[in-house]
Motif scaffolding. Structure first.
Motif, short mmCIF file in Angstrom:
data_model
loop_
_atom_site.label_atom_id
_atom_site.label_comp_id
_atom_site.label_asym_id
_atom_site.label_seq_id
_atom_site.Cartn_x
_atom_site.Cartn_y
_atom_site.Cartn_z
N CYS A 1 -9.46 0.96 82.70
CA CYS A 1 -10.46 1.27 81.68
C CYS A 1 -11.61 0.27 81.76
O CYS A 1 -11.40 -0.91 82.02
N THR B 1 -9.68 7.39 76.39
CA THR B 1 -10.34 6.21 75.85
C THR B 1 -9.31 5.25 75.27
O THR B 1 -8.21 5.66 74.88
N SER C 1 -9.22 1.89 72.47
CA SER C 1 -9.87 1.03 71.51
C SER C 1 -8.97 -0.18 71.30
O SER C 1 -7.79 -0.03 70.98
N SER D 1 -14.31 -0.81 72.90
CA SER D 1 -13.96 0.54 73.33
C SER D 1 -14.09 0.64 74.84
O SER D 1 -15.05 0.11 75.43
N LEU E 1 -13.60 3.28 78.38
CA LEU E 1 -13.49 4.61 78.97
C LEU E 1 -12.59 4.49 80.19
O LEU E 1 -12.79 3.62 81.04
#
Length: 120
Positions: A28, A96, A98, A116, A118
């Protein structure tokens, strides 16, 4: 007897493969600061870098967990809560993550970061 043995072996292989296949590794990236994290998760554990998240809650299209860090009190006698990390993984496309960090001051949590990511 052979049939029972074959059926037992079949279910054992199926069970072992199910646990293996339900695990996933995500890479991510935070678009704001280009920070990259690796997230490994199963239905009962989430790992991010050197933190193993517990209290896993699985919901419709995602999961969440918490990580607690303690500090020792005077001369190692006792301990108190120092930090808490919360993670939320959304498994829809795009995936995603968080990641929120809380610091405890006078036994009250204060959010010090919220990032955050992706994932691919």
């Amino acid at each position: 007897m052979k049939k029972i043995l074959v059926v037992t072996i079949f279910f054992l292989i199926l069970f072992i493969n199910y646990n293996y296949l339900s695990a996933e590794n995500l890479v991510c990236k935070n678009e704001k600061n280009n920070e990259t994290i690796n997230v490994f998760y199963t239905f009962d554990k989430i790992e991010v870098e050197d933190k193993v998240f517990s209290e896993i809650f699985v919901f419709g299209n995602g999961m969440s967990g918490e990580y607690y860090k303690y500090k020792s009190l005077f001369l190692g006698l006792g301990k108190t809560l120092d930090e808490k990390w919360e993670i939320d993984i959304e498994l829809r496309n795009p995936k995603t993550v968080s990641l929120s960090k809380f610091k405890y001051y006078a036994d009250e949590p204060k959010k010090i970061s919220d990032n955050s990511f992706l994932c691919r």
